[in-house]
Design an enzyme around this catalytic site. Structure first.
Site: not given
Length: 240
Positions: A9-10, A36, A38, A51, A111, A113, A231
């Site tokens: 995640h990120r 993953e 953004d 993000h 993702e 944004k 994470d």
């Protein structure tokens, strides 16, 4: 049984400043099979990975990303807020991440944004960039903006899409089918084994977020999800 995808995640944001090249590289070291991140756009139209719509929290400037040119963005410290050792990290471009993963088997969850700030042509630009790197088969585009996902499918039927949502949608697999989406990116608490099974029967995957506790990871692995967004990719890797 296809192998569950371990999405960092990120990047490995449990250990490194989120959405930096350090976090993405660390994720791969820790066994992540997916990343993953953004995607947003600078004032001059460059695709970058961050993000928040504002730069305050992770890059120390009280301004919207959309108001800054790429060259000025690259001068900002995007890692020092996490710890001094990361002070040289900058906000990466999408191309930097694609370069990093193109020689691997890593799956990318991009993702978009584009809820608070409506970036003109974001879908088209992301798709063109992914295609330039020949990575269409290793990308899933997700968004809370479902109009955007429909547009992505129109532009690139070959690229998977995932519906991001925050609450317990009723029979979300039916909704996913109605907009041509391939996956449900659901909050971890809105995922039950019977829903996963029903979605799977309808050709829809579950990729829950953000799952950091090993017990919760075990529950979701048992439920049969296709991927888990975390994470701490090392924790998930240890269970897999």
């Amino acid at each position: 049984m296809t192998k569950l995808i371990n999405y960092a995640h990120r990047g490995a944001s449990g250990y490194c400043p989120e959405n930096t090249m350090a976090a993405f590289s660390k994720a791969l070291e820790l066994g992540a099979t997916g990343i993953e991140t953004d995607v947003q756009m600078t004032k001059d139209g460059r695709l970058v990975l961050i993000h928040d719509e504002k730069l305050t929290r992770t890059a120390g400037l009280d301004a919207y990303l959309a108001s800054i040119d790429y060259s000025d963005l690259k001068k900002l410290d995007a890692g020092g807020w996490h710890s001094p050792e990361f002070a040289k990290e900058t906000v990466p471009s999408l191309e930097e991440l694609l370069e990093l993963v193109k020689q691997t088997d890593t799956i990318l969850n991009l993702e978009l944004k584009n809820g608070l700030v409506q970036y003109q042509g974001l879908e088209q630009k992301v798709i063109e960039t992914v295609r330039e790197y020949n990575l269409s088969d290793r990308v899933i585009i997700s968004s809370f903006n479902h109009y955007s996902l429909v547009e992505c499918k129109r532009l690139a039927p070959e690229i998977k899409t995932g519906i991001l949502y925050m609450e317990g949608l009723y029979e979300p697999w039916r909704y996913a089918q109605s907009i041509g989406a391939n996956a449900l990116h659901a909050p971890r608490y809105a995922v039950l084994p019977e829903w996963v099974a029903e979605a799977s029967r309808n050709g829809i995957d579950y990729n829950p977020f953000t799952v950091n506790e090993p017990e919760e990871m075990k529950r979701l692995i048992g439920a049969g999800v296709a991927g888990i967004i975390t994470d701490f990719p090392d924790r998930l890797n240890a269970l897999l």
